[in-house]
Design a protein around this motif. Structure first.
Motif, mmCIF file in Angstrom:
data_model
loop_
_atom_site.group_PDB
_atom_site.id
_atom_site.type_symbol
_atom_site.label_atom_id
_atom_site.label_comp_id
_atom_site.label_asym_id
_atom_site.label_seq_id
_atom_site.Cartn_x
_atom_site.Cartn_y
_atom_site.Cartn_z
ATOM 1 N N GLY A 539 -12.253 8.213 9.803
ATOM 2 C CA GLY A 539 -10.809 8.017 9.728
ATOM 3 C C GLY A 539 -10.284 6.775 10.426
ATOM 4 N N SER A 540 -11.166 5.963 11.052
ATOM 5 C CA SER A 540 -10.677 4.752 11.714
ATOM 6 C C SER A 540 -10.386 3.640 10.713
ATOM 7 N N VAL A 541 -10.963 3.726 9.522
ATOM 8 C CA VAL A 541 -10.600 2.842 8.413
ATOM 9 C C VAL A 541 -9.997 3.720 7.327
ATOM 10 N N LYS A 542 -8.690 3.554 7.104
ATOM 11 C CA LYS A 542 -7.968 4.388 6.138
ATOM 12 C C LYS A 542 -7.897 3.668 4.803
ATOM 13 N N LEU A 543 -8.278 4.376 3.750
ATOM 14 C CA LEU A 543 -8.336 3.788 2.412
ATOM 15 C C LEU A 543 -7.164 4.247 1.552
ATOM 16 N N ILE A 544 -6.617 3.309 0.794
ATOM 17 C CA ILE A 544 -5.547 3.610 -0.167
ATOM 18 C C ILE A 544 -6.059 3.234 -1.554
ATOM 19 N N PRO A 545 -6.224 4.185 -2.459
ATOM 20 C CA PRO A 545 -6.655 3.836 -3.818
ATOM 21 C C PRO A 545 -5.698 2.832 -4.447
ATOM 22 N N PHE A 546 -6.229 1.915 -5.229
ATOM 23 C CA PHE A 546 -5.384 0.916 -5.887
ATOM 24 C C PHE A 546 -4.206 1.570 -6.602
ATOM 25 N N ALA A 547 -4.470 2.694 -7.240
ATOM 26 C CA ALA A 547 -3.429 3.331 -8.045
ATOM 27 C C ALA A 547 -2.252 3.811 -7.208
ATOM 28 N N GLU A 548 -2.455 3.980 -5.894
ATOM 29 C CA GLU A 548 -1.384 4.476 -5.035
ATOM 30 C C GLU A 548 -0.674 3.380 -4.257
ATOM 31 N N VAL A 549 -1.099 2.138 -4.462
ATOM 32 C CA VAL A 549 -0.478 1.020 -3.740
ATOM 33 C C VAL A 549 0.813 0.626 -4.436
ATOM 34 N N LYS A 550 1.899 0.579 -3.682
ATOM 35 C CA LYS A 550 3.186 0.205 -4.234
ATOM 36 C C LYS A 550 3.370 -1.299 -4.123
ATOM 37 N N THR A 551 3.514 -1.947 -5.277
ATOM 38 C CA THR A 551 3.635 -3.409 -5.286
ATOM 39 C C THR A 551 4.922 -3.882 -5.938
ATOM 40 N N ASP A 552 5.731 -2.977 -6.430
ATOM 41 C CA ASP A 552 6.968 -3.379 -7.103
ATOM 42 C C ASP A 552 8.077 -3.590 -6.076
ATOM 43 N N THR A 553 8.358 -4.867 -5.780
ATOM 44 C CA THR A 553 9.413 -5.190 -4.811
ATOM 45 C C THR A 553 10.630 -5.794 -5.500
ATOM 46 N N GLN A 554 10.627 -5.775 -6.827
ATOM 47 C CA GLN A 554 11.759 -6.341 -7.562
ATOM 48 C C GLN A 554 13.043 -5.592 -7.212
ATOM 49 N N GLY A 555 14.029 -6.329 -6.750
ATOM 50 C CA GLY A 555 15.338 -5.753 -6.490
ATOM 51 C C GLY A 555 15.415 -4.912 -5.244
ATOM 52 N N ALA A 556 14.339 -4.868 -4.466
ATOM 53 C CA ALA A 556 14.348 -4.046 -3.263
ATOM 54 C C ALA A 556 15.211 -4.689 -2.187
ATOM 55 N N GLU A 557 15.913 -3.842 -1.433
ATOM 56 C CA GLU A 557 16.705 -4.336 -0.314
ATOM 57 C C GLU A 557 15.766 -4.829 0.786
ATOM 58 N N PHE A 558 16.246 -5.820 1.539
ATOM 59 C CA PHE A 558 15.423 -6.315 2.646
ATOM 60 C C PHE A 558 15.322 -5.233 3.720
ATOM 61 N N ASP A 559 14.096 -4.911 4.102
ATOM 62 C CA ASP A 559 13.846 -3.827 5.041
ATOM 63 C C ASP A 559 13.600 -4.401 6.434
ATOM 64 N N THR A 560 14.581 -4.294 7.315
ATOM 65 C CA THR A 560 14.431 -4.841 8.669
ATOM 66 C C THR A 560 13.506 -3.998 9.536
ATOM 67 N N SER A 561 13.088 -2.838 9.034
ATOM 68 C CA SER A 561 12.185 -1.976 9.811
ATOM 69 C C SER A 561 10.729 -2.105 9.371
ATOM 70 N N SER A 562 10.451 -3.010 8.409
ATOM 71 C CA SER A 562 9.074 -3.199 7.951
ATOM 72 C C SER A 562 8.236 -3.805 9.076
#
Length: 638
Positions: A539-562
């Motif tokens: 669990g020290s290296v956490k994997l995210i399957p490609f299919a679950e990666v969110k890449t759509d940032t079109q029109g997203a509000e700027f997130d100051t907490s990122s």
């Protein structure tokens, strides 16, 4: 200088062959030319040089002091420090005082080093400061004595493997085996004129590889200091320090692991892309390669001048010979570095067998084939029925401890690497223990598959089998920066899919993952598949399957907490000394927060350092708000 070096090599090798071939003999021959410069280092005021005579006096003083303190125990004493002149002093002082040095790998996990120290029953460690081991610490700076000392030399050293499997593996070498490693240099010089090239009367080896690693100990330390050449020490291992050190000291030889050459390749190609000169660069590399294939020495000299726009930003004009070893180097890196006029060869060795071969062809046409050459005279190679390389000879270690169990090497040693042989040259294919059983029942070598991926924009990546041994699935793990823009993440994933489609159906990767965690320990020289698979399972290296990666940032509000926004905000507040509550997404650092030109320059410099961004000078045209800084960084990181 070439003739002088040849004469020196012949004389020293004859002296060694006629001696007892122990560490005492190596020492007496190594330090006989008192006025030659052993090493150079930056001391804060300029370049500090140490002659062989100076260092020998330091060793004799430290030997006497160490003997007075602990006696001639004939047991192991840990030597725990990175490359420096003090390391050389401590190494010989331990042997000279009747004790045996265990070369602690400072990049090992502390628990692993402690386990080995316990196995060897180590009571003392020699350092430059603190120790991670639970034994009595002796600071090298306290080892000084005016009393003459004529004690008995010990004749054995111990070192550990690179620990990619996290097993306790200790390899023991006597002076006899190390002498055979040194004597191999005679044939190397006869086979390759390039390796004996000097620059302005000097031959200087960059001390990049740690001396507690077999590659650094043999190929960097012993191969060069036995013949009274010069080592150049660095203050750290950053890319800037490496290239600046090479230029400042006129370094002629750079031996390194593939990670360095791959980093150099990546930086060169990134710079060329930013200037829209990729095609021009590759045409130049092709032309310079052809020149060197016709006339290797003259061609390399001309290539460095033809490619001066690149070489002036790298190692400069002094580098004459390079070796890569320790793991697989990409064909593209070999072609590029050789094309620039820096002769780069691939070599082979292991902690258990020492350094056993290197490609010594004069022309890029030989070097770029990625062979590791023919075996040195001290060893023999053979391939068993499964294509695994086996080695035997006078220079391999005769005794090992593996998880506390003593193993004797008195015949053929199985390296665990699959290989092929063509015209007497050997080519390493990959680790047989990493093989994954494919859907058709055949073994798939992850090394071969991994070489087919480039993945520009990824911090690092690894192809390996994940899952239970009988049900492993060939997987690609890609490490990305958590600050990378969504469209760039998408581009990396699309590239991975596209490159996988070019592979034969039976060899294709089945599972694709992204992670933001390191694939190896911070100080590791390569990604170990066993280490990574354990890290994933733990669990020290956490994997995210490609299919679950969110890449759509079109029109997203700027997130100051990122994560990116938080880090940039932290730096802005630190530099400007402003209240974090006054900093919004569109707060202007100059108009609203009153930053002056010096503060602004400091701010963009800090951001460039934090996110490893080069070419940041154009930010003053449009980056003045948190939103603008984050947008710029997202586009240029990686």
């Amino acid at each position: 200088m070439k003739k002088e070096l040849r004469q020196l090599v012949d004389k020293n090798c004859r002296m060694l062959e006629e001696s007892a071939c122990d560490f005492e003999a190596i020492y007496s021959i190594m330090f006989r030319l008192k006025d030659n410069v052993l090493c150079e280092t930056e001391d804060g005021f300029g370049i500090r040089r140490y002659t062989y005579g100076e260092v020998e006096k330091m060793i004799e003083s430290a030997s006497s002091a160490l003997h007075s303190r602990i006696g001639a125990t004939h047991e192991y004493v840990a030597l725990e420090m990175e490359n420096c002149v003090e390391w050389i002093v401590a190494f010989w002082a331990i042997l000279r005082s009747g004790n045996k040095p265990y070369l602690v790998n400072c990049r090992h996990p502390a628990a692993l080093s402690q386990g080995i120290a316990d196995t060897l029953n180590i009571k003392y460690t020699v350092t430059r400061g603190e120790t991670r081991l639970s034994c009595e610490n002796i600071n090298i700076d306290t080892l000084s004595s005016e009393e003459p000392f004529g004690g008995e030399f010990e004749n054995e050293i111990a070192l550990s493997t690179s620990a990619t499997t996290l097993r306790e593996v200790v390899c023991f070498y006597t002076g006899s085996e190390m002498s055979r490693q040194i004597l191999n240099t005679e044939d190397i010089l006869k086979s390759s004129e390039q390796i004996s090239k000097h620059y302005k009367g000097s031959l200087k080896q960059l001390a990049f590889l740690p001396f507690y690693h077999i590659f650094g100990l043999v190929a960097v330390y012993f191969w060069f200091t036995f013949f009274a050449r010069t080592l150049v020490f660095m203050k750290d291992y950053s890319a800037d320090t490496i290239v600046n050190t090479c230029r400042a000291h006129n370094v002629t030889h750079v031996f390194a692991v593939p990670m360095l050459w791959h980093t150099v390749e990546k930086q060169i190609m990134r710079q060329a892309a930013s200037e829209d000169k990729e095609k021009t660069l590759m045409r130049g590399v092709k032309f310079c390669t052809a020149l060197q294939n016709i006339a290797p020495t003259l061609g390399a000299w001309l290539s460095r001048r033809i490619m001066k726009d690149v070489t002036s930003r790298l190692f400069g004009d002094s580098v004459r010979f390079c070796i890569s070893g320790g793991s697989y180097i990409k064909d593209s890196a070999l072609r590029l570095i050789n094309g620039l006029g820096y002769p780069l060869s691939n070599g082979y060795g292991m902690s258990e067998i020492g350094i056993t071969s290197v490609e010594l062809g004069k022309r890029p046409s030989a070097k770029n084939k990625n062979s590791v050459g023919a075996p040195f005279r001290s060893v023999e190679y053979r391939l068993n029925d499964d294509g695994v390389l086996e080695v035997r000879g006078d220079s391999i270690c005769r005794r090992m401890l593996i998880d506390g169990e003593e193993i004797t090497n008195d015949g053929w040693f199985s390296t665990g690497d699959t290989a092929r042989c063509e015209d007497g040259r050997y080519y390493i294919i990959g680790r047989c223990t990493d093989a994954v059983i494919g859907e058709n029942g055949e073994n798939i070598n992850p090394d071969v598959v991994e070489q087919c991926f480039t993945l520009d924009g990824a911090d690092s990546f690894c192809v390996l089998g994940l899952g239970e041994r009988e049900h492993e699935t060939l997987s690609l793990v890609v490490r990305l920066s958590p600050y990378m823009a969504g469209d760039r993440v998408r581009a990396v994933m699309d590239l991975a899919y596209a490159e996988n489609e070019k592979l034969p159906m039976a060899s294709r990767v089945r599972n694709f993952y992204i992670t933001y965690d390191p694939l190896a320990p911070e100080t590791a020289v390569k990604v170990g598949r066993k280490y990574l698979s354990r890290a994933v399972a733990g669990g020290s290296v956490k994997l995210i399957p490609f299919a679950e990666v969110k890449t759509d940032t079109q029109g997203a509000e700027f997130d100051t907490s990122s994560p990116l926004a938080k880090k940039v905000s932290e730096i802005i507040v630190s530099v400007l000394g402003c209240d974090a509550g006054t900093l919004g997404a569109d707060t202007h650092v100059i108009n609203d927060l009153g930053a002056d030109s010096l503060q602004y320059f400091t701010l963009i410099t800090r951001l460039a350092e934090e996110f490893s961004i080069t070419g940041y000078s154009d930010t003053d045209k449009y980056c003045c708000t948190l939103r603008e800084f984050c947008t710029y960084i997202e586009r240029h990181i990686g």
